[in-house]
Design a protein around this motif. Structure first.
Motif, mmCIF file in Angstrom:
data_model
loop_
_atom_site.group_PDB
_atom_site.id
_atom_site.type_symbol
_atom_site.label_atom_id
_atom_site.label_comp_id
_atom_site.label_asym_id
_atom_site.label_seq_id
_atom_site.Cartn_x
_atom_site.Cartn_y
_atom_site.Cartn_z
ATOM 1 N N ASP A 228 0.832 -1.217 0.000
ATOM 2 C CA ASP A 228 0.000 0.000 0.000
ATOM 3 C C ASP A 228 0.861 1.259 0.000
ATOM 4 O O ASP A 228 1.753 1.419 0.816
ATOM 5 C CB ASP A 228 -0.903 -0.008 1.244
ATOM 6 C CG ASP A 228 -1.906 1.131 1.244
ATOM 7 O OD1 ASP A 228 -2.189 1.676 0.158
ATOM 8 O OD2 ASP A 228 -2.398 1.482 2.334
ATOM 9 N N ARG A 229 0.585 2.161 -0.966
ATOM 10 C CA ARG A 229 1.295 3.442 -1.011
ATOM 11 C C ARG A 229 0.313 4.598 -1.211
ATOM 12 O O ARG A 229 0.686 5.676 -1.621
ATOM 13 C CB ARG A 229 2.356 3.426 -2.116
ATOM 14 C CG ARG A 229 1.861 2.864 -3.446
ATOM 15 C CD ARG A 229 2.911 2.977 -4.545
ATOM 16 N NE ARG A 229 3.811 1.830 -4.550
ATOM 17 C CZ ARG A 229 4.624 1.524 -5.565
ATOM 18 N NH1 ARG A 229 4.630 2.293 -6.648
ATOM 19 N NH2 ARG A 229 5.409 0.485 -5.521
ATOM 20 N N ASN A 230 -0.975 4.301 -0.926
ATOM 21 C CA ASN A 230 -2.042 5.305 -1.024
ATOM 22 C C ASN A 230 -2.056 5.982 -2.401
ATOM 23 O O ASN A 230 -2.214 7.192 -2.514
ATOM 24 C CB ASN A 230 -1.900 6.350 0.092
ATOM 25 C CG ASN A 230 -3.196 7.095 0.339
ATOM 26 O OD1 ASN A 230 -4.282 6.544 0.144
ATOM 27 N ND2 ASN A 230 -3.112 8.344 0.737
ATOM 28 N N GLU A 231 -1.868 5.177 -3.434
ATOM 29 C CA GLU A 231 -1.750 5.696 -4.800
ATOM 30 C C GLU A 231 -3.054 5.522 -5.574
ATOM 31 O O GLU A 231 -3.432 4.408 -5.931
ATOM 32 C CB GLU A 231 -0.612 4.973 -5.532
ATOM 33 C CG GLU A 231 -0.331 5.538 -6.909
ATOM 34 C CD GLU A 231 0.814 4.802 -7.607
ATOM 35 O OE1 GLU A 231 0.734 4.667 -8.833
ATOM 36 O OE2 GLU A 231 1.769 4.361 -6.929
ATOM 37 N N ARG A 232 -3.734 6.626 -5.794
ATOM 38 C CA ARG A 232 -4.992 6.606 -6.551
ATOM 39 C C ARG A 232 -4.736 6.828 -8.033
ATOM 40 O O ARG A 232 -3.866 7.603 -8.403
ATOM 41 C CB ARG A 232 -5.924 7.746 -6.094
ATOM 42 C CG ARG A 232 -6.505 7.580 -4.733
ATOM 43 C CD ARG A 232 -7.415 8.751 -4.383
ATOM 44 N NE ARG A 232 -7.819 8.629 -2.996
ATOM 45 C CZ ARG A 232 -8.858 7.926 -2.573
ATOM 46 N NH1 ARG A 232 -9.633 7.317 -3.451
ATOM 47 N NH2 ARG A 232 -9.133 7.836 -1.283
ATOM 48 N N LYS A 233 -5.566 6.195 -8.861
ATOM 49 C CA LYS A 233 -5.587 6.495 -10.292
ATOM 50 C C LYS A 233 -6.802 7.363 -10.609
ATOM 51 O O LYS A 233 -6.777 8.187 -11.512
ATOM 52 C CB LYS A 233 -5.629 5.205 -11.120
ATOM 53 C CG LYS A 233 -4.304 4.477 -11.162
ATOM 54 C CD LYS A 233 -3.274 5.283 -11.915
ATOM 55 C CE LYS A 233 -1.959 4.555 -12.066
ATOM 56 N NZ LYS A 233 -0.971 5.354 -12.815
ATOM 57 N N GLY A 234 -7.880 7.151 -9.877
ATOM 58 C CA GLY A 234 -9.085 7.963 -10.048
ATOM 59 C C GLY A 234 -9.046 9.159 -9.116
ATOM 60 O O GLY A 234 -8.131 9.300 -8.296
ATOM 61 N N PRO A 235 -10.060 10.049 -9.210
ATOM 62 C CA PRO A 235 -10.094 11.231 -8.340
ATOM 63 C C PRO A 235 -10.389 10.872 -6.890
ATOM 64 O O PRO A 235 -11.000 9.840 -6.615
ATOM 65 C CB PRO A 235 -11.229 12.074 -8.925
ATOM 66 C CG PRO A 235 -12.076 11.114 -9.692
ATOM 67 C CD PRO A 235 -11.185 10.005 -10.148
ATOM 68 N N HIS A 236 -9.956 11.752 -5.982
ATOM 69 C CA HIS A 236 -10.363 11.599 -4.579
ATOM 70 C C HIS A 236 -11.848 11.953 -4.495
ATOM 71 O O HIS A 236 -12.286 12.921 -5.128
ATOM 72 C CB HIS A 236 -9.539 12.511 -3.671
ATOM 73 C CG HIS A 236 -9.781 12.237 -2.224
ATOM 74 N ND1 HIS A 236 -10.905 12.667 -1.561
ATOM 75 C CD2 HIS A 236 -9.032 11.560 -1.302
ATOM 76 C CE1 HIS A 236 -10.851 12.267 -0.301
ATOM 77 N NE2 HIS A 236 -9.737 11.587 -0.119
ATOM 78 N N PRO A 237 -12.641 11.198 -3.728
ATOM 79 C CA PRO A 237 -14.080 11.478 -3.648
ATOM 80 C C PRO A 237 -14.433 12.934 -3.314
ATOM 81 O O PRO A 237 -15.438 13.445 -3.806
ATOM 82 C CB PRO A 237 -14.553 10.533 -2.548
ATOM 83 C CG PRO A 237 -13.618 9.373 -2.635
ATOM 84 C CD PRO A 237 -12.291 9.956 -2.999
ATOM 85 N N ASN A 238 -13.631 13.592 -2.495
ATOM 86 C CA ASN A 238 -13.948 14.983 -2.139
ATOM 87 C C ASN A 238 -13.677 15.950 -3.281
ATOM 88 O O ASN A 238 -14.102 17.100 -3.233
ATOM 89 C CB ASN A 238 -13.189 15.399 -0.891
ATOM 90 C CG ASN A 238 -13.757 14.763 0.362
ATOM 91 O OD1 ASN A 238 -14.945 14.476 0.439
ATOM 92 N ND2 ASN A 238 -12.896 14.509 1.341
#
Length: 275
Positions: A260-270
């Motif tokens: 886990d490296r907290n790496e998103r590909k999509g937008p953050h929900p906020n």
């Protein structure tokens, strides 16, 4: 086929076919038909994918009884609000050619618009009326979920979020488990597939004679998550489903959790406010 029992007693397959970015018509119909032929019984679409007609055609062509399938769709951001949500489901049902869906989800919380509570209350009404067998949300963070738990009556059955080994969502998983909400993983093998090149994943895959994607899907299943890998390639649809003949050890599960490296590909929900 593994199934899980949602908090309202409804059985849901633990693996399904996702159809994001699948073209409406033949491509969607063929992918759905192939998946059902392979053994999938869960199909996940959304109004914004604009392929509900093709999904419905694939379901019809499969010849499988409606009650043996689990169909999910979602209300899009522009349709949030009480009356518009009711109308949106009617439109989705018409496109799918179905009398009900098994799971209806709010696609994004859109906290800046502050309509998700009204939207959810409309979904409670749809649930009460039998037009949906279960209701839930997508991309909800802990604070969004807590508000629904505080202000609404029916507990969400599912929270569908971006989740893969590089975005483990461990805190959210814990909150969901504590509140009997199943976490469902979209982009489960990570858009772009970088996670499939990871040495940890590749070494485990080699050990079991499996594809890296199969190892990642197996990790989701053993994490007690629901998983909806997307593909239109027949061989990939088959291999994504072929994950029930091996089991990861506790150490292997931990080693994948540690990626886990907290790496998103999509937008953050906020940050997602597109209608």
């Amino acid at each position: 086929m593994n199934t899980i029992t949602l908090n309202n007693g409804v059985e849901m397959p633990q693996i399904g076919l996702g159809v994001w970015q699948v073209e409406d018509g033949k491509e969607a119909a063929d992918a759905v038909q192939k998946a059902i032929e392979v053994g999938y019984r869960s199909i996940d679409t959304a109004a914004i994918y604009k392929n509900e007609v093709g999904v419905g055609e694939g379901i019809k062509a499969s010849g499988i009884a409606r009650e043996d399938l689990f169909v999910t769709t979602k209300v899009w951001n522009a349709d949030q609000g009480y009356d518009t949500t009711i109308k949106a489901l009617d439109e989705s049902l018409e496109k799918l050619g179905l009398d009900y869906v098994d799971l209806y989800l709010i696609h994004w919380p859109m906290p800046g618009k502050d309509r998700y509570v009204d939207t959810y209350k409309a979904m409670e009404k749809l649930y009460e009326d039998g037009k949906v067998k279960a209701i839930g949300v997508c991309n909800f963070e802990v604070d969004h979920l807590q508000r629904l738990l505080d202000e609404c009556t029916v507990k969400p059955a599912v929270n569908q979020v971006e989740c893969h080994p590089y975005l483990g969502q461990h805190e959210l998983k814990e909150f969901c488990a504590k509140n009997e909400i199943f976490l469902e993983s979209w982009s489960p093998i990570m858009q772009g597939g970088a996670v499939l090149e990871d040495d940890t994943i590749r070494n485990i895959a080699e050990k079991y004679g499996k594809e890296p994607a199969q190892v990642v899907i197996r990790w989701h299943i053993q994490s007690n998550s629901i998983v909806i890998p997307k593909s239109v390639t027949p061989s990939r649809i088959e291999s994504n489903f072929d994950v029930f003949d091996f089991e990861l050890t506790e150490d292997e599960m931990k080693s994948i959790n540690n990626l886990d490296r907290n790496e998103r590909k999509g937008p953050h929900p906020n940050d997602m406010d597109k209608e």
